[in-house]
Design a protein around this motif. Structure first.
Motif, PDB file in Angstrom:
ATOM      1  N   UNK A 404     -11.102  36.045 -11.938  1.00 22.39           N
ATOM      2  CA  UNK A 404     -11.184  34.601 -12.677  1.00 22.39           C
ATOM      3  C   UNK A 404     -10.221  34.191 -13.825  1.00 22.39           C
ATOM      4  N   UNK A 405      -9.468  33.238 -13.411  1.00 25.85           N
ATOM      5  CA  UNK A 405      -8.409  32.644 -14.513  1.00 25.85           C
ATOM      6  C   UNK A 405      -8.972  31.381 -14.960  1.00 25.85           C
ATOM      7  N   UNK A 406      -8.773  31.027 -16.362  1.00 27.74           N
ATOM      8  CA  UNK A 406      -9.255  29.748 -16.918  1.00 27.74           C
ATOM      9  C   UNK A 406      -8.391  29.408 -17.822  1.00 27.74           C
ATOM     10  N   UNK A 407      -8.480  28.128 -18.111  1.00 27.56           N
ATOM     11  CA  UNK A 407      -7.607  27.531 -19.290  1.00 27.56           C
ATOM     12  C   UNK A 407      -8.477  26.126 -19.701  1.00 27.56           C
ATOM     13  N   UNK A 415      -3.888  17.741 -19.365  1.00 29.28           N
ATOM     14  CA  UNK A 415      -2.902  18.598 -19.420  1.00 29.28           C
ATOM     15  C   UNK A 415      -3.280  19.599 -20.192  1.00 29.28           C
ATOM     16  N   UNK A 416      -2.587  21.000 -19.670  1.00 20.71           N
ATOM     17  CA  UNK A 416      -2.863  22.296 -20.536  1.00 20.71           C
ATOM     18  C   UNK A 416      -2.656  22.043 -22.072  1.00 20.71           C
ATOM     19  N   UNK A 417      -3.472  22.838 -22.861  1.00 25.74           N
ATOM     20  CA  UNK A 417      -3.274  22.710 -24.099  1.00 25.74           C
ATOM     21  C   UNK A 417      -2.421  24.083 -24.470  1.00 25.74           C
ATOM     22  N   UNK A 418      -1.538  23.934 -25.265  1.00 25.39           N
ATOM     23  CA  UNK A 418      -0.522  25.090 -25.445  1.00 25.39           C
ATOM     24  C   UNK A 418      -1.279  26.199 -26.151  1.00 25.39           C
ATOM     25  N   UNK A 419      -0.897  27.611 -25.403  1.00 24.14           N
ATOM     26  CA  UNK A 419      -1.601  28.562 -25.923  1.00 24.14           C
ATOM     27  C   UNK A 419      -2.935  28.916 -25.347  1.00 24.14           C
ATOM     28  N   UNK A 420      -3.296  27.809 -24.532  1.00 28.90           N
ATOM     29  CA  UNK A 420      -4.792  28.135 -23.982  1.00 28.90           C
ATOM     30  C   UNK A 420      -4.596  27.748 -22.426  1.00 28.90           C
ATOM     31  N   UNK A 421      -3.423  28.125 -21.680  1.00 23.85           N
ATOM     32  CA  UNK A 421      -3.117  27.977 -20.389  1.00 23.85           C
ATOM     33  C   UNK A 421      -3.484  29.429 -19.751  1.00 23.85           C
ATOM     34  N   UNK A 422      -3.406  29.168 -18.242  1.00 26.84           N
ATOM     35  CA  UNK A 422      -3.998  30.335 -17.285  1.00 26.84           C
ATOM     36  C   UNK A 422      -2.910  31.537 -17.843  1.00 26.84           C
ATOM     37  N   UNK A 423      -1.710  31.639 -18.347  1.00 34.33           N
ATOM     38  CA  UNK A 423      -1.034  32.613 -18.586  1.00 34.33           C
ATOM     39  C   UNK A 423      -1.415  33.207 -19.838  1.00 34.33           C
ATOM     40  N   UNK A 424      -2.121  32.502 -20.726  1.00 31.36           N
ATOM     41  CA  UNK A 424      -2.534  32.915 -21.897  1.00 31.36           C
ATOM     42  C   UNK A 424      -4.073  33.705 -21.894  1.00 31.36           C
ATOM     43  N   UNK A 425      -4.756  33.268 -20.694  1.00 32.17           N
ATOM     44  CA  UNK A 425      -6.155  33.766 -20.704  1.00 32.17           C
ATOM     45  C   UNK A 425      -6.278  35.530 -20.546  1.00 32.17           C
TER      46      UNK A 425
END
Length: 473
Positions: A404-407, A415-425
């Protein structure tokens, strides 16, 4: 009845954005039957010694409460104390299609238990039956009785509230109420003024904590089909404000009765679905127990395609005790677990059948979940804007090999919030309650408002909890 919860359940449509989901399906998780102890008791008309006032329990319509003062589980159920066909036909002589309705008398009966497993049907000494008061009959003529345990009532003599269709004669009936302080000795019945509905079902009462009013879930006939309606009352005597809560979609799928309970900000129903209209169907004249839910008590969605309590195998007379018809009570806590108690019958609704009392374990957080419609592909879920009071947010999921990925998305632009995107989770790869966390922001508070988007593989989504709240709309 179990009602406490601070979880956000994923089956609550009020906080999900269904225009932005894909490959989604709602799965109902069947209750886990207690095969070790069930059935807990049967009719025992042909037992030694026999319970001669219990020839046919029929639907049972169970009401199970826990008396905190007496430390006692109480069961109130409907049964036929006279039934000519059942009395005159031994079990070995019964066939599926030779039952007839004649010489029947209905009553409210009582049982109790200290542990929820061993149930006693005590000799109450209240109602005379065939010259004796050695029986567990509370009230003769009471059909479809609903009993509410209401310890918050300031009048101690109204702690127990009873509503039933009182059948005083062959063609005479009146929905009536009575009250009790000890749960056994009830006041005289008082007819409900101007009550316009038959009450020919489980008349299930509850006290709504939000409104402070009493709700009654009973039955009406709409377009020739059975439907569940909700009435309200301030005093448990005068009932009004009819709402159609659930209606069958065809004669082959009608809502026969439906006790309701609140949990997690929602309302849930134990819908007994009756099948007629097609004698050639495998489920003709049977009653399934199905899952119903909604955000308010005015309308519940019934999932008729999935059984909440699965039938046992076989056909009458060589069938499991719950192979034919199932009628249930709302969940109740027993020790550290929650159980749904139910009456199950081994045959068709309008034919010979023997009925037994049983129970099944329920996990209130795992009643139903969002899953992939196509299991070979992931599914996506997007919430509506949520409010966050910190960064301690947990997800309850379950799967053999979850991924499970999340953002977090901006509540307006999505729009994705900087620092809270899929690659950050930090992806979730285990079942159970798991924290939603982002790299480099373990100690940082989340934005005050945001949407959560989840990409889910091989897992079911049940709930969120922690420092997250729905935003009123």
């Amino acid at each position: 009845m179990v009602v406490a919860s601070n979880h956000l359940l994923f089956l609550d449509t009020s906080w999900l954005d269904f225009q932005e989901v894909s490959n989604l399906w709602l799965k109902v998780f069947p209750l886990r039957k207690d095969f070790v102890h069930s059935p807990l008791f049967g009719e025992d008309y042909f037992a030694d010694p026999p319970k001669t006032w219990q020839p046919r329990i029929d639907n049972g319509y169970p009401n199970v409460v826990y008396d905190e003062q007496e430390k006692l589980y109480r069961l109130y159920y409907t049964a036929f104390v006279k039934d000519a066909a059942s009395e005159s036909t031994p079990l070995a002589g019964r066939e599926a299609d030779n039952y007839y309705k004649a010489g029947r008398q209905v009553a409210l009966c009582y049982a109790e238990s200290a542990d929820g497993i061993v149930w006693d049907r005590p000799n109450l000494g209240i109602c005379e039956f065939e010259g004796s008061k050695h029986n567990n009959i509370l009230l003769l003529g009471a059909h479809g009785s609903g009993v509410l345990y209401d310890p918050t009532d300031p009048d101690p003599n109204r702690k127990y509230k009873l509503i039933c269709r009182y059948e005083s004669g062959e063609d005479e009936s009146q929905v009536s109420v009575a009250f009790s302080g000890d749960g056994i000795h009830f006041s005289d019945l008082v007819p409900c003024p101007d009550f316009k509905w038959e009450g020919n079902t489980h008349n299930f009462p509850m006290r709504d904590e939000q409104s402070g009013k009493y709700f009654l879930f009973t039955r009406d006939v709409i377009n020739g089909m059975r439907a569940i309606i909700r009435l309200t009352s301030k005093d448990f005597l005068h009932w009004e404000d009819k709402h159609v809560v659930a209606c069958g979609i065809s004669p082959a799928s009608q809502v026969y009765s439906m006790p309701v309970f609140p949990y997690g900000g929602l309302y849930f129903g134990l819908a007994s679905i009756y099948h007629e209209g097609n004698r050639e169907s495998e489920n003709y004249d049977l009653v399934d127990l199905c899952f119903a839910f909604g955000s308010n008590p005015d309308y519940l969605t019934v999932i008729t395609s999935q059984d909440w309590i699965k039938h046992g195998p076989g056909k009458y007379p060589a069938a499991a005790f719950d192979a034919g018809c199932i009628f249930a009570a709302p969940p109740i806590r027993v020790g550290e677990r929650d159980y749904v108690y139910y009456f199950g019958s081994n045959g068709q609704h309008s034919q010979f059948r023997e009925t037994s009392f049983a129970r099944a374990q329920i996990d209130l957080k795992r009643m139903a979940a969002l899953v992939a419609a196509d299991e070979s592909r992931p599914f996506e879920v997007l919430t509506l804007p949520l409010a966050f009071t910190g960064n301690q947010v947990r997800l309850l999921s379950e799967g053999a090999h979850p991924s499970i990925r999340y953002r977090l998305l901006d509540p307006k632009t999505k729009e994705p919030i900087v620092g809270y995107d899929y690659e950050d989770c930090l992806p979730i790869t285990r079942s159970g309650w798991q924290n939603l966390s982002f790299q480099g922001r373990m100690q940082s508070p989340w934005p005050e408002k945001a949407r959560i988007q989840l990409e889910v593989e091989e897992s079911a989504l049940f709930a969120l909890d922690g420092s997250v709240e729905k935003i009123s709309r």
